[in-house]
Write a protein that holds these residues in place. Structure first.
Motif: not given
Length: 250
Positions: A1-27
């Motif tokens: 049984m699996s589904y697609k989950a919506s993830f927002r993950v922070w991407r960046g370094d000490a100078d700058s960054g932002e939240l990026q959206d991903y759709s990832v399989e979950v089991n």
């Protein structure tokens, strides 16, 4: 049984960054760290995350999930609904190195400032004798896996960067309490706890206990007893007189 989950993950370094959206399989049966690994394998191979044991014992995968400090490997996906957006960000109190990895060297600096276990000088290694009843209280503190979630959530440093120099944080104030309560430790750590490690900054909100993955009662069993010992030393006239008359160190 699996589904697609919506993830927002922070991407960046000490100078700058932002939240990026991903759709990832979950089991079924997976934890957040499983999903982060799948995200690395399928969509973001350069995503930085710190982890080691994946069993809740190394304390490496500390992060914030939907704003709460947690271990990625101990947060089950079943605690979220399938349509919920799950936001994963680095620990806020420490400087970001990259993505979900933070610089936690502050904690090692504070650890080095605490004098080590100090047994009676006449006792040699191998001659230590203690009763279990005498060590049960401080033994709880040895469960700490140094995930630094308590350090991260403590608002004394989380909201006030300027306090870091004077405040050791709950993890290391707990270490002081552990040694102070040790039946064979002869060092008097009460004055240092208050004056050098910032015990007075703690206002016992219990946020450190709330996020501890080992369930250690940091506030109730370590910080409050240390505050009581410091208060006895400084403000209780009977204790003060007794210490003067009988030169009690503990």
């Amino acid at each position: 049984m699996s589904y697609k989950a919506s993830f927002r993950v922070w991407r960046g370094d000490a100078d700058s960054g932002e939240l990026q959206d991903y759709s990832v399989e979950v089991n079924e049966g997976e934890v957040v760290l499983d999903i982060i690994h799948r995200l690395q394998a399928t969509q973001a191979s350069d995503l930085a995350v710190r982890w080691n044991c994946k069993a809740g014992k190394c304390g490496s995968c500390s992060a914030e999930i939907n704003g709460k400090p947690r271990l990625l490997c101990m947060t089950r996906m079943s605690t979220f609904t399938e349509d919920e957006v799950i936001t994963v960000t680095p620990m806020r109190t420490f400087p970001v190195i990259r993505d979900l990895v933070t610089d936690v060297s502050f904690n090692y600096t504070k650890a080095r400032e605490i004098p080590s276990f100090t047994p009676p000088p006449e006792l040699k290694p191998g001659d230590y004798r203690m009763q279990q009843v005498d060590v049960e209280r401080s033994q709880e503190f040895r469960k700490c896996i140094e995930c630094f979630l308590c350090q991260n959530t403590c608002h004394v440093v989380r909201d006030h960067e300027e306090n870091k120099e004077a405040f050791a944080g709950p993890r290391y104030l707990m270490r002081i309490a552990e040694l102070e309560m040790h039946p064979l430790d002869v060092a008097d750590r009460r004055d240092a706890a208050q004056e050098e490690h910032g015990l007075g900054y703690c206002n016992i909100t219990k946020c450190c206990s709330d996020v501890c993955p080992e369930g250690i009662h940091i506030t109730d069993n370590a910080l409050i007893p240390m505050k009581e010992r410091v208060a006895d030393r400084k403000y209780d006239p009977i204790v003060w007189l007794g210490n003067k008359l009988f030169r009690r160190d503990k």
